[in-house]
Design a protein around this motif. Structure first.
Motif, PDB file in Angstrom:
ATOM      1  N   ALA A  25       0.832  -1.212   0.000  1.00  0.00           N
ATOM      2  CA  ALA A  25       0.000   0.000   0.000  1.00  0.00           C
ATOM      3  C   ALA A  25       0.864   1.259   0.000  1.00  0.00           C
ATOM      4  CB  ALA A  25      -0.919   0.008   1.218  1.00  0.00           C
ATOM      5  N   ASN A  26       0.295   2.340  -0.494  1.00  0.00           N
ATOM      6  CA  ASN A  26       0.974   3.637  -0.433  1.00  0.00           C
ATOM      7  C   ASN A  26       0.045   4.725   0.126  1.00  0.00           C
ATOM      8  OD1 ASN A  26      -0.708   3.833  -2.618  1.00  0.00           O
ATOM      9  ND2 ASN A  26       0.908   4.240  -4.124  1.00  0.00           N
ATOM     10  N   THR A  27      -0.941   4.301   0.862  1.00  0.00           N
ATOM     11  CA  THR A  27      -1.806   5.156   1.670  1.00  0.00           C
ATOM     12  C   THR A  27      -2.544   4.235   2.633  1.00  0.00           C
ATOM     13  OG1 THR A  27      -3.544   6.835   1.689  1.00  0.00           O
ATOM     14  CG2 THR A  27      -3.776   5.085   0.067  1.00  0.00           C
ATOM     15  N   GLU A  56       7.294  10.266   3.068  1.00  0.00           N
ATOM     16  CA  GLU A  56       8.123  11.058   2.149  1.00  0.00           C
ATOM     17  C   GLU A  56       9.027  10.172   1.302  1.00  0.00           C
ATOM     18  OE1 GLU A  56      10.121  13.613   4.851  1.00  0.00           O
ATOM     19  OE2 GLU A  56       8.345  14.890   5.226  1.00  0.00           O
ATOM     20  N   GLU A  57       9.579   9.128   1.894  1.00  0.00           N
ATOM     21  CA  GLU A  57      10.530   8.264   1.197  1.00  0.00           C
ATOM     22  C   GLU A  57       9.853   7.278   0.251  1.00  0.00           C
ATOM     23  OE1 GLU A  57      12.757   6.426   4.312  1.00  0.00           O
ATOM     24  OE2 GLU A  57      14.023   8.202   4.661  1.00  0.00           O
ATOM     25  N   ASN A  58       8.544   7.089   0.403  1.00  0.00           N
ATOM     26  CA  ASN A  58       7.846   6.074  -0.393  1.00  0.00           C
ATOM     27  C   ASN A  58       6.670   6.626  -1.199  1.00  0.00           C
ATOM     28  OD1 ASN A  58       9.094   3.300   0.519  1.00  0.00           O
ATOM     29  ND2 ASN A  58       8.888   4.544   2.375  1.00  0.00           N
ATOM     30  N   ASN A  59       6.658   7.945  -1.402  1.00  0.00           N
ATOM     31  CA  ASN A  59       5.660   8.582  -2.266  1.00  0.00           C
ATOM     32  C   ASN A  59       4.230   8.195  -1.892  1.00  0.00           C
ATOM     33  OD1 ASN A  59       4.801  10.237  -4.406  1.00  0.00           O
ATOM     34  ND2 ASN A  59       4.729   8.504  -5.820  1.00  0.00           N
ATOM     35  N   PHE A  60       3.904   8.353  -0.620  1.00  0.00           N
ATOM     36  CA  PHE A  60       2.550   8.026  -0.161  1.00  0.00           C
ATOM     37  C   PHE A  60       1.549   9.067  -0.672  1.00  0.00           C
ATOM     38  CE2 PHE A  60       4.031   4.626   2.129  1.00  0.00           C
ATOM     39  CZ  PHE A  60       3.171   4.137   3.101  1.00  0.00           C
ATOM     40  N   GLY A  61       0.321   8.608  -0.864  1.00  0.00           N
ATOM     41  CA  GLY A  61      -0.780   9.501  -1.172  1.00  0.00           C
ATOM     42  C   GLY A  61      -1.388  10.034   0.110  1.00  0.00           C
TER      43      GLY A  61
END
Length: 275
Positions: A25-27, A56-61
């Motif tokens: 996941a990114n959120t 910040e390091e993993n481009n989260f939404g």
């Protein structure tokens, strides 16, 4: 594609970020406190900084905070409304310290007073609590329409948003199970539903999607979530949703009846189906 699921805050915010990464996941979504209400735990600033670094390091939404289910701004009972007001105000203040830009709540149930009275009571609280300095975008969730729920139609949500002092601070969260159950046919006429949403509310108001299948049939007004592809909405319709050009930048949050392993499988499936 920003995609995630509901995660528990029991082990802290940094841990939620780690779990999100582990399941692809990114959120993610989280409850601001116990979903049945009550006192929220004290915020740990070091823990919050750990989450910010992961994001910040993993481009989260955008992350989505969810108000407790017991929050009912339009109850007949004054004490219930006062409780809702207190929780809502406290949540908005706490969210100013978190890397979370979205706060979702169920408009409530008018408990027999009628939708007009329900909307009036909701607006009393929103216009008293929401301040110009708040930076969080507040989302009203479209409801399935069971019982005396307010917010079962786009028109009702528009009336609430239009009645606020700061309408620019408000948006909408679409729950695919809810809107299908409330009579919006996202299976056979997704384009038409989105056009109707745009005409009434404006697609710029759509800030998050709860991506769920449904155990119940179309227009049933029943709120029963199902795993992706296993319900009456079905996998083909879900594929159309995640690949629709008008929805490509909207965060997708799973609320399916799953544990972490199940969410990981669904996230992988949806990523594989994303064109």
């Amino acid at each position: 594609m920003y995609i995630g699921c509901h995660l528990s805050t029991s082990k802290g915010f940094k841990n939620m970020g780690k779990v999100a990464l582990e399941i692809g996941a990114n959120t993610f979504q989280f409850f601001t406190r116990n979903p049945r209400g009550g006192k929220a735990r004290k915020l740990d600033l070091k823990d919050i900084e750990g989450l910010k670094k992961i994001m910040e390091e993993n481009n989260f939404g955008p992350l989505l905070a969810h108000a407790p289910y017991t929050l009912n701004m339009c109850s007949q009972k004054e004490e219930t409304r006062e409780f809702a007001k207190m929780i809502f105000a406290d949540d908005l203040e706490r969210l100013e310290q978190l890397p979370c830009s979205l706060y979702n709540f169920h408009p409530g149930s008018h408990t027999g007073q009628g939708a007009d009275k329900g909307i009036e009571l909701i607006l009393e609280i929103l216009n008293d609590v929401v301040k110009e300095e708040h930076t969080t975008t507040i989302l009203l969730e479209v409801m399935a329409g069971k019982g005396s729920e307010v917010g079962r139609t786009f028109e009702e949500l528009k009336r609430i948003i239009d009645g606020t002092k700061y309408p620019e601070k408000f948006g909408v969260c679409l729950d695919t199970c809810h809107i299908y159950s409330s009579g919006y046919d996202i299976v056979n006429d997704l384009d038409g539903v989105l056009e109707e949403f745009d005409e009434i509310l404006g697609l710029d108001r759509l800030k998050a999607i709860h991506l769920n299948d449904s155990k119940m049939p179309f227009n049933s007004n029943k709120d029963r979530h199902e795993c992706i592809g296993e319900g009456t909405i079905g996998l083909d319709a879900i594929i159309n949703i995640i690949n629709h050009p008008k929805l490509k930048d909207i965060p997708l949050l799973l609320e399916t009846p799953n544990e972490i392993e199940g969410y990981a499988r669904e996230i992988k499936l949806l990523k594989d189906l994303k064109k």
